[in-house]
Design a protein around this motif. Structure first.
Motif, mmCIF file in Angstrom:
data_model
loop_
_atom_site.group_PDB
_atom_site.id
_atom_site.type_symbol
_atom_site.label_atom_id
_atom_site.label_comp_id
_atom_site.label_asym_id
_atom_site.label_seq_id
_atom_site.Cartn_x
_atom_site.Cartn_y
_atom_site.Cartn_z
ATOM 1 N N ARG A 1 0.823 -1.209 0.000
ATOM 2 C CA ARG A 1 0.000 0.000 0.000
ATOM 3 C C ARG A 1 0.861 1.264 0.000
ATOM 4 O O ARG A 1 0.540 2.250 -0.685
ATOM 5 C CB ARG A 1 -0.937 -0.008 1.209
ATOM 6 C CG ARG A 1 -2.176 0.853 1.030
ATOM 7 C CD ARG A 1 -3.051 0.849 2.284
ATOM 8 N NE ARG A 1 -3.391 -0.477 2.732
ATOM 9 C CZ ARG A 1 -4.405 -1.192 2.241
ATOM 10 N NH1 ARG A 1 -5.139 -0.698 1.268
ATOM 11 N NH2 ARG A 1 -4.674 -2.399 2.731
ATOM 12 N N THR B 1 -2.153 -4.218 -0.535
ATOM 13 C CA THR B 1 -2.510 -4.537 0.847
ATOM 14 C C THR B 1 -1.435 -4.007 1.787
ATOM 15 O O THR B 1 -0.443 -3.397 1.365
ATOM 16 C CB THR B 1 -2.634 -6.062 1.037
ATOM 17 O OG1 THR B 1 -1.313 -6.639 0.955
ATOM 18 C CG2 THR B 1 -3.521 -6.682 -0.034
ATOM 19 N N ASP B 2 -1.593 -4.311 3.061
ATOM 20 C CA ASP B 2 -0.590 -3.952 4.061
ATOM 21 C C ASP B 2 0.489 -5.026 4.193
ATOM 22 O O ASP B 2 1.266 -5.014 5.152
ATOM 23 C CB ASP B 2 -1.259 -3.710 5.411
ATOM 24 C CG ASP B 2 -2.078 -2.433 5.423
ATOM 25 O OD1 ASP B 2 -1.655 -1.449 4.780
ATOM 26 O OD2 ASP B 2 -3.155 -2.414 6.055
#
Length: 369
Positions: free
Chosen positions: A177, A214-215
Motif C-alpha cells: 500500500r 494490501t498492508d
C-alpha cells in the motif's frame, strides 16, 4: 491536438454507421462514446446529458442548463452541434422524443447509459426497440487515427516514466500500500489526469493478476508485479506491467520469467494486418504451455485500449476478426504458479507492416538492490 483527436467529420461518420446498422437514432450519454464523438468529457449525473444523433436530421446535445457553460467550453461547443438546455422542471426524455422523427423502429443507447435513463427512454419512445450503441461505435473506435495513436504514444511515454521511478519506491519493510501510494502520486506527476489503477503484487499476491495493494510487507528476495495505468488529459489511457525483485530472485521464478519474456516477444512479433487476435494469443500461450506452465496462464493475452483501458479488440481464443492498421491493444501474457507470479505488458498498435510498441522500458526483470 484536440481538433485532431475529435474532428468535426467524426459525427457524420457516426451517423452513416448508424444508418448502415438500420438504426433510427443514437442516444449517447456521458462516457467514452460521447467523448469520442464530441470531445465532451461530461459529468455522470442523475440529470440527463445526451447527444442525440438521428440518422435523418441534425444532431443535438441535450444538457442540464447548469451544465451548459461546460458544454460550450468543451470541444463539442466548436462542432456546430445545437446545444439544447433543459430546466429542473422539464422532462428531458420527453424533450428528446418530441424532437426525434416519428415512427422510429430502433434506437441505440450508449453501452454505459444508466439503466434508469434507458428505462426512461423506453417509456418516452415506446415504439422503438432499444439496442446497444456499442454495436456501431466499436467499429469506429477500435481503428485509431494517427492523432489517437499519437495520444497513446504520449500516454505510454508517461507511464514508462513512472516505471522508471518504481525501483526507488521498492525496499524491504515497505508495504504494498505504501508503494502504491507513491506510484499513484507519480502517475499524476508524470502527466496523467486520473489514476485508473495501481497493482503492486508482492510474493504470493503477484500470482493474483488483479491483486489490490494490501498492508503486506515486502520481503528480501521477493518478486513484485507492478501493473499501472491512468488517463491522460487527452482522454486516452496508459497500461503497462513490469516486474521487479527486491534482491536476488528465486531460481524457479527466474526459470519461468525467461519463458514469459520469450512468449511476450513472440506474441508482439505476431502482430500484423490480417492476423487474428486468437493467433496473437496462441503465439504466447503455445510457448508457455510447451514449457510446462500452461495451467498457470489463465487469462486472455490482451485487450484493446483507447478512451477506455479495456475495449475492443480483445486478444483471446475465439476472436477471429483480422487485425487492421490502427488497432491498439495490450500484449500481456502471465505465469502465476502461486508462490509468486509475473506478467509483462506492452501496449502495441498494428501498423501497415507489423506493430509499434507504446511502452519502451526494459522487459527484463529489474533487480532492486
Amino acid at each position: 491536438m484536440t481538433t485532431e483527436l475529435y474532428p468535426r467529420e467524426r459525427l457524420a461518420r457516426v451517423r452513416e454507421a448508424a444508418g448502415r446498422a438500420g438504426l433510427g437514432a443514437l442516444l449517447l450519454t456521458p462516457g467514452p462514446d460521447l467523448r469520442y464523438v464530441t470531445g465532451y468529457d461530461a459529468m455522470q449525473l442523475e440529470r440527463l446529458t445526451c447527444l442525440v444523433v438521428p440518422v435523418s436530421g441534425e444532431a443535438f446535445l441535450v444538457v442540464p442548463r447548469l451544465e451548459l457553460p461546460a458544454a460550450r467550453e468543451s470541444p463539442a461547443g466548436g462542432l456546430g452541434v445545437e446545444l439544447v438546455p433543459w430546466d429542473e422542471t422539464d422532462d428531458p426524455f420527453a424533450l428528446v422524443a418530441r424532437r426525434l422523427p416519428r415512427g422510429l423502429e430502433k434506437v441505440a443507447v450508449a453501452d454505459r447509459m444508466w439503466a434508469s435513463m434507458a428505462l426512461r427512454f423506453r417509456a418516452a419512445l415506446p415504439g422503438a426497440e432499444q439496442v446497444a450503441a456499442g454495436t456501431v461505435m466499436r467499429e469506429l473506435r477500435m481503428r485509431k487515427s494517427a492523432a489517437e495513436v499519437a495520444a497513446l504514444l504520449e500516454a505510454g511515454a508517461a507511464i514508462d516514466r513512472v516505471h522508471r521511478r518504481v525501483p526507488g519506491y521498492l525496499r524491504p519493510g515497505r508495504t504494498e500500500r505504501e508503494v502504491a501510494r507513491d506510484i499513484a502520486d507519480a502517475i499524476i506527476a508524470e502527466g496523467h489526469a486520473v489514476v485508473d489503477f495501481v497493482i503492486v503484487g508482492s510474493g504470493p499476491n503477484g500470482a493474483n493478476p488483479h491483486a489490490e495493494p494490501t498492508d503486506r510487507v515486502i520481503h528480501p528476495g521477493e518478486p513484485v508485479v507492478v501493473d499501472i495505468g491512468g488517463t491522460m488529459p487527452s482522454g486516452y489511457c496508459s497500461d503497462s506491467t513490469r516486474n521487479y525483485c527486491v534482491g536476488p530472485a528465486p531460481d524457479d521464478y527466474l526459470a519461468y520469467y525467461e519463458v514469459l519474456r520469450e512468449a511476450q516477444e513472440a506474441s508482439c512479433q505476431a502482430v500484423r494486418p490480417g492476423v487474428t487476435p486468437e493467433e496473437v494469443d496462441a503465439a504466447a500461450r503455445d510457448i508457455i504451455a510447451a514449457a510446462g506452465y500452461g495451467e498457470h496462464f489463465f487469462h486472455r493475452t490482451g485487450h484493446g485500449i483507447g478512451l477506455e483501458s479495456h475495449e475492443d479488440p480483445y486478444i483471446v481464443a475465439g476472436n477471429t476478426e483480422p487485425l487492421e492498421p490502427g488497432m491498439a491493444f495490450s500484449v500481456e501474457p502471465g505465469i502465476y504458479p502461486g508462490a509468486h507470479g509475473a506478467r509483462i505488458e506492452d501496449i502495441v498498435v498494428c501498423t501497415e507492416t507489423g506493430f509499434e510498441r507504446m511502452n519502451l522500458t526494459v522487459r527484463e526483470l529489474t533487480i532492486v538492490q
